[in-house]
Design an enzyme around this catalytic site. Structure first.
Site, PDB file in Angstrom:
ATOM      1  N   CYS A  79    -106.680 -75.785  64.718  1.00  0.00           N
ATOM      2  CA  CYS A  79    -105.365 -75.788  64.841  1.00  0.00           C
ATOM      3  C   CYS A  79    -104.756 -74.212  65.491  1.00  0.00           C
ATOM      4  CB  CYS A  79    -104.370 -76.290  63.666  1.00  0.00           C
ATOM      5  SG  CYS A  79    -104.878 -75.056  62.342  1.00  0.00           S
ATOM      6  N   GLU A 114     -98.229 -79.160  58.641  1.00  0.00           N
ATOM      7  CA  GLU A 114     -98.756 -78.229  59.521  1.00  0.00           C
ATOM      8  C   GLU A 114     -99.157 -79.280  60.682  1.00  0.00           C
ATOM      9  OE1 GLU A 114    -101.774 -77.242  61.463  1.00  0.00           O
ATOM     10  OE2 GLU A 114    -102.762 -76.069  59.891  1.00  0.00           O
TER      11      GLU A 114
END
Length: 489
Positions: free
Chosen positions: A264, A227
């Protein structure tokens, strides 16, 4: 002191030995191990949170909530393990009248991969770190874990690992099922080790891509579930802008500054109608007036934030809408440009500013939104702020193509752990099509195996007709899900 390559090798070998002992334990046993880890973390919570606050600068409320998230996740995964749906156990009995000719007895189940290397994140010292989503889902899948601690909170990583190892040992898990390593040499050797069968990573695009390439270049390539972040664009229709402009801007200000912009899922782009630049600046300035900055996670991240914002700010056609700074505790910054400018310079839409800064793009007409969306790279999230009467069908279709999660009239920060959650997206958001959050994350560390015409006594428990584990099974096309008293809802 960093882990040597020799020490790393011993950790991986111990993890592999533990995996061989633990791979076929009953679901209740494995679930009990996860619950024991949750209890251990809760029992040491005051000390863990204190260390985390000292090493990261994150507030106590945030860290306490993040630790609760982690223990909830472990218990949710334990419930999922007991139900067994992640094993996808499918039984097709022999059928001489099958439509394409006689069918043999064939049964399929997912089995754990083996040792999983996990790389912790700097911005979530509990939720995406030592016993965060990757480690928890790998253990739930039946794998062993060797975790590479993030340099930003080494003391916390060591303390957390001690708690995890002690909890697993007390619960009867084989020694070595979880291990911790530190330092770059060990990190590279972890990806290279032939007994490591998959890697989970949360971090930067540059670091993640380097490890992804390394995993792919092995003599035996392995899955790399990385990720890598994203820009998380938000698109505002003209009707939504006209009806609730201040609410949208206030929500945007709160979202892109949450956790000092170190999520994020921070909204790094906001597309709005042109013509209100002055009032936009005033509303944002007011919304940010009472914002209390804190330090960023570490000096390296602070330097990267300064460089990224300076680069975007200096680009042609970009101006400052709300002035910020690069102090030790940075004040938020909002930059502005136009749709015409980003069409000429699409790289502006691909620069992540990891910290409390964001870019507003003003468009001349709503018909531009679809074309602007097509300029974006893969995203963890995208958002539409719209009214019920707005026709955003084409825009939404484009956003689905480039996003892992698409929101309607919300803000992307805050990723709940649940059954339907998906935290991922096309590259460069991630390196796979899977999720790193939610119960579906467990499936990353499993692979399917089919057994054909095996005698019952030699079938794994998950595929036996008697179903000794009491898990979900699909039998001749129909799902059978035994009731599980006390299952979490």
């Amino acid at each position: 002191m960093n882990t040597t390559v020799e020490e790393l090798n011993r950790k991986v070998e111990a993890a592999h030995a533990a995996f061989q002992k633990a791979r076929t334990v009953p679901p209740d046993t494995r679930a009990g191990w996860l619950e024991a880890v949750a209890e251990g973390l809760e029992g040491d919570a005051p000390a863990l949170v204190d260390i985390a606050a000292r090493e990261t600068g994150l507030g106590l409320d945030r860290l306490q909530g993040e630790l609760r998230r982690s223990t909830f996740q472990l218990r949710l995964f334990a419930d999922e393990v007991r139900r067994g749906e992640h094993l996808d156990a499918v039984i097709d009995h022999a059928d001489d009248s099958w439509g394409m000719g006689p069918r043999p007895d064939i049964r399929r189940v997912k089995v754990p991969l083996g040792v999983v290397g996990v790389f912790g994140a700097s911005n979530f010292p509990f939720a995406f770190s030592v016993m965060g989503g990757d480690s928890a889902s790998a253990l739930a899948a039946g794998c062993a874990v060797v975790h590479k601690a993030h340099d930003g909170h080494l003391e916390l990583a060591a303390r957390t690992a001690d708690v995890v190892v002690a909890a697993l040992e007390a619960a009867g898990a084989p020694a070595g099922l979880f291990g911790l390593v530190t330092g770059r040499p060990a990190a590279e050797a972890l990806v290279d080790h032939p007994l490591v069968k998959a890697v989970g990573f949360t971090g930067s695009t540059g670091g993640g891509r380097a490890l992804f390439d390394r995993a792919a270049a092995r003599p035996e390539p392995i899955p790399f579930y990385g990720e890598l972040g994203g820009i998380n664009a938000v698109f505002v229709t003209e009707n939504a802008w006209n009806s609730r402009r201040e609410d949208i801007l206030t929500g945007y200000a709160q979202s892109f500054t949450l956790g000092m912009g170190q999520f994020c899922t921070k909204p790094g782009l906001l597309f709005v109608p042109a013509g209100d630049t002055g009032s936009v600046a005033a509303v944002l300035a007011h919304a940010l007036d009472r914002f209390e900055p804190t330090v960023l996670l570490n000096d390296r991240l602070h330097d990267g934030y300064r460089e990224a914002v300076t680069r975007v700010r200096a680009a042609a056609g970009v101006e400052v809408l709300v002035e910020g700074d690069f102090a030790a505790m940075p004040s938020p910054m909002v930059l502005r440009t136009t749709a015409a400018n980003v069409r000429a310079h699409p790289e502006l839409l691909r620069q992540e500013m990891f910290g409390p800064a964001s870019l507003i793009v003003e468009y001349a007409g709503e018909s531009e939104l679809v074309g602007l969306a097509r300029l974006l790279e893969g995203q963890l999230t995208t958002t539409v702020q719209a009214e019920a009467a707005d026709d955003v069908t084409e825009l939404a279709a484009v956003l689905v193509d480039i996003s892992g999660r698409v929101l309607w009239n919300g803000w992307p920060t805050g990723v709940t752990v649940s059954y339907a959650q998906h935290h991922g997206g096309p590259y460069p958001a991630t390196t796979s099509t899977t999720t790193s959050v939610g119960t579906a994350a467990i499936s990353r560390f499993l692979r399917p195996v089919a057994y054909q015409s095996f005698p019952t006594s030699r079938l794994p428990e998950a595929l036996q007709d008697e179903n000794p584990w009491g898990i979900a099974q699909r039998i001749d096309g129909e799902w059978h899900r035994p009731a599980r008293p006390g299952a979490q809802r």
